[in-house]
Design a protein around this motif. Sequence first.
Motif, PDB file in Angstrom:
ATOM      1  N   HIS A   3       0.810  -1.215   0.000  1.00 31.30           N
ATOM      2  CA  HIS A   3       0.000   0.000   0.000  1.00 31.30           C
ATOM      3  C   HIS A   3       0.844   1.264   0.000  1.00 31.30           C
ATOM      4  O   HIS A   3       0.322   2.362  -0.137  1.00 31.30           O
ATOM      5  N   ASN A  23       4.503   1.726  -1.352  1.00 23.53           N
ATOM      6  CA  ASN A  23       5.332   1.982  -2.530  1.00 23.53           C
ATOM      7  C   ASN A  23       4.665   1.387  -3.777  1.00 23.53           C
ATOM      8  O   ASN A  23       3.711   0.628  -3.674  1.00 23.53           O
ATOM      9  N   ILE A  36      13.350 -12.747  -4.758  1.00 24.42           N
ATOM     10  CA  ILE A  36      13.514 -13.994  -4.013  1.00 24.42           C
ATOM     11  C   ILE A  36      12.397 -14.942  -4.438  1.00 24.42           C
ATOM     12  O   ILE A  36      11.221 -14.702  -4.155  1.00 24.42           O
TER      13      ILE A  36
END
Length: 366
Positions: A28, A30, A116
């Motif tokens: 919310h 970036n 990742i």
Amino acid sequence: MAHDLEPIVRQFQFGGAARRIEPHGCGHINDTYAVAIGPEDGPARRYILQRLNHQVFHQPEQVMANIEAVTRHLRRKIAAAGGDPDRETLNLVPAVDGRSFYRDGDGNYWRVYAFIGGARTYQVVESPEHLYHAGRAFGKFLRMLEDFPAARLHETIPDFHHTRQRFERFQQALARDSAGRARAVGAEIDFVLSRAADTAVLVELIAAGRLPLRVTHNDTKFNNVLIDDATGAGLCVLDLDTVMPGLSLYDFGDAIRSGATRAAEDEPDLAKVSLDMALFEQFSRGYLAEAGPVLTPLELEYLPFGAKLMTLECGIRFLTDHLEGDVYFKIHRPGHNLDRARTQFKLVAELEKHWDRMARLTGEYR
Ligand code: ATP
Ligand code: MG
Ligand code: MG
């Protein structure tokens, strides 16, 4: 592909061209994108590109300096412990000028992390084990950073958990009553006033030098832990924007506040808001399994208080904003901030009710 992002991507040391850039995740704060690098017919390397929200973070370069220092330290510690530093911490990809971010012509700050894979975040806690693994991840984060000089980090949001100051602002808002709402929320106001003394406790312990300054995460929500698909364990702590010097009690407390209830933060039906002691227990066990050995006796003693104080502080902030006419937190319905304040106060009351059990659980490590 979002073509306007290509010039941004070219500012980072990818060693290849972007073949795909797409919005990613549901943060919310970036703007987050997944970037695939490599030829169309070959294997791709994946990255996370983020535009920092500089409405929220007024000092993006300090935010990035903190993240750079902390992830470098984590990388070293994870490697030394025989872990996988490519998967167990965020890893920044430098910009072409060698810095950890790129500032575009419009003043936006961008950064890139290696992606990742084989892991995901969850928006809701699906099982008590989820919170156990979140506890371990945040506990390990604290332990790995135990020997990092926390005072060297920038305090990017000054007095973030200066609860006494938050209380004083509440008192000012109450005295001004600029939206004329105080009369209708007498019960909530009394709830806060009767706990005024609590708001000074940690501030005073810090001033007395009785609690160690630590590297804190300050956004210890469950959805900021990457859970390994293969093992179900917490793999990596994400979202390091609010890493700052602080108290272990802030991180533990806010994780309990946000994680040890099944109710939404703005649930209007208070009958549905309760503290789930099974979730409290799971998070605590996980957290203490990792951080227990490095926490001081006083930190251990104050863990339940940390949970209560972070919840009270959050409620005070919502109630203050309600009194001021909803100027800070975005609202989506009338009374939204009041609903939010009420859920927090209900949780505070629940924490008070379960005090002995919480103290016993966290006390097992003393
Ligand atoms: P919040 O609303 O919690 O503040 P945010 O806007 O700060 O979120 P992040 O939490 O940093 O954004 O990232 C958003 C999502 O992107 C994460 O929940 C996660 O799913 C994904 N993500 C972020 N970094 C990585 C990474 N290095 N590898 C894989 N996925 C990642
Ligand atoms: Mg996040
Ligand atoms: Mg965030």
